[in-house]
Design an enzyme around this catalytic site. Structure first.
Site, PDB file in Angstrom:
ATOM      1  N   PRO A   2       4.532   8.094  24.917  1.00 55.68           N
ATOM      2  CA  PRO A   2       5.957   8.122  25.251  1.00 55.68           C
ATOM      3  C   PRO A   2       6.437   6.789  25.816  1.00 55.68           C
ATOM      4  CG  PRO A   2       4.698   9.481  26.786  1.00 55.68           C
ATOM      5  CD  PRO A   2       3.738   9.007  25.754  1.00 55.68           C
ATOM      6  N   GLU A   3       7.565   6.336  25.331  1.00 56.62           N
ATOM      7  CA  GLU A   3       8.192   5.132  25.875  1.00 56.62           C
ATOM      8  C   GLU A   3       9.373   5.550  26.755  1.00 56.62           C
ATOM      9  OE1 GLU A   3       8.538   1.494  24.122  1.00 56.62           O
ATOM     10  OE2 GLU A   3       7.053   1.765  22.543  1.00 56.62           O
ATOM     11  N   HIS A 100      -5.899  22.650  28.539  1.00 50.89           N
ATOM     12  CA  HIS A 100      -5.267  21.400  28.963  1.00 50.89           C
ATOM     13  C   HIS A 100      -3.933  21.594  29.694  1.00 50.89           C
ATOM     14  CE1 HIS A 100      -8.377  19.702  26.518  1.00 50.89           C
ATOM     15  NE2 HIS A 100      -7.828  20.118  25.387  1.00 50.89           N
ATOM     16  N   ARG A 119      -5.743  14.340  26.710  1.00 56.81           N
ATOM     17  CA  ARG A 119      -6.558  13.134  26.904  1.00 56.81           C
ATOM     18  C   ARG A 119      -6.651  12.706  28.365  1.00 56.81           C
ATOM     19  NH1 ARG A 119      -4.825   8.829  22.460  1.00 56.81           N
ATOM     20  NH2 ARG A 119      -6.663   7.796  23.309  1.00 56.81           N
ATOM     21  N   ARG A 162       7.685 -20.442  30.162  1.00 56.94           N
ATOM     22  CA  ARG A 162       6.622 -19.502  29.778  1.00 56.94           C
ATOM     23  C   ARG A 162       6.075 -19.826  28.409  1.00 56.94           C
ATOM     24  NH1 ARG A 162       6.037 -14.847  33.004  1.00 56.94           N
ATOM     25  NH2 ARG A 162       4.540 -13.667  31.782  1.00 56.94           N
TER      26      ARG A 162
END
Ligand SMILES: [Zn+2]
Length: 283
Positions: A2-3, A100, A119, A162
């Protein structure tokens, strides 16, 4: 994985079930996920009222009336499910408990929040609300991309000198919080900037232009989540995942969608992760 937009839709999906409600029962089925759970977590959650839900980067923060804040991180595979029918909008029975299902919160409004994570890269922690921002996971974060502290001057200053590729600079959580691989690819595509270009070598006006583009890319995705899910929920009650089409991400070999560009999307590997971009129009 998920973002930020997915986490935001999970937060918005949890809000009607949790905000203002009391955790009547907390069931914690194992001692840890990625890290050990805090001591006596079930006990500390039971009886607490959720004052408000917030999001910081990819963390969901539930401020409790016990002066503690529950931090929730979905990790790689964490899923939150709301069952029950707190608002009377859905007829939704509690599903059978699944393998889970690590943490189950029964709210006093009848909603059940289930955190399932096969996981176990997810995390939960309890922090003192007053000092939550100094928690080790939160203290290292730069400004929120959708917040007021993320602006043109900030990004121009962060990129200055940078020597890393712009893709890596945008993934640096100390520069911007919560931006991940997918939305960095999408933002660079919209900006017409090559992901390989060194951050410090991009003209300031092009860096500045990335700011509204990043916000727009994220807001479009959040909107897509809102429109494709009813109250941010799937029919199963699962929160936050939705179909969303991308312009660059996952489109290797397909034609570029930029008007007038005859290029196609290429995939390269940068710092071990896939980057998708148009070699022709992203400079
Ligand atoms: Zn192109």
């Amino acid at each position: 994985m998920p973002e930020l937009p997915e986490v935001e839709t999970v937060k918005r999906g949890l809000a009607p079930a949790m905000e203002g409600a009391v955790i009547a029962r907390a069931q914690v089925n194992r001692p840890d996920l990625r890290w050990p759970f805090p001591e006596r977590m079930a006990e500390r959650l039971t009886g607490a009222r959720v004052n408000a839900l917030r999001r910081r980067s990819k963390y969901i923060l539930a401020d409790l009336d016990t002066e503690e804040t529950l931090l929730i991180h979905l990790g790689m595979s964490g899923r939150m499910t709301v069952s029950g029918d707190p608002l009377g909008q859905f007829v939704h029975e509690h599903p059978q408990a699944e393998k889970h299902d690590h943490v189950v919160l029964d709210m006093d409004n009848g909603a059940r929040i289930t955190f399932n994570d096969p996981r176990r890269f997810g995390a939960m922690d309890l922090l003192e609300t007053a000092t939550a921002g100094s928690h080790k996971l939160l203290a290292v974060l730069g400004p929120e991309p959708l917040g007021n502290d993320f602006h043109e001057d900030h990004l121009v200053a962060a990129f200055k000198g940078r020597n890393t590729p712009v893709k890596s600079a945008l993934l640096d959580q100390g520069i911007i919080a919560g931006l991940g691989n997918i939305y960095v690819c999408e933002a660079l595509f919209r900006a017409g900037i090559s992901p390989r270009r060194k951050a410090g070598q991009i003209a300031a006006h092009r860096v500045a232009a990335l700011v509204p583009i990043i916000r727009q890319v994220l807001q479009d995705a959040i909107r897509a989540g809102g429109s494709s899910l009813k109250d941010f929920r799937q029919a199963s009650g699962e929160l936050g995942y939705f179909q969303h089409s991308f312009d660059a991400y996952g489109r290797e070999g397909e034609p570029c969608r930029r008007e007038g560009c005859a290029g196609s999307i290429a995939r390269i590997t940068q710092s071990g992760r896939s980057t998708f971009y148009c070699v022709k129009c992203q400079r």
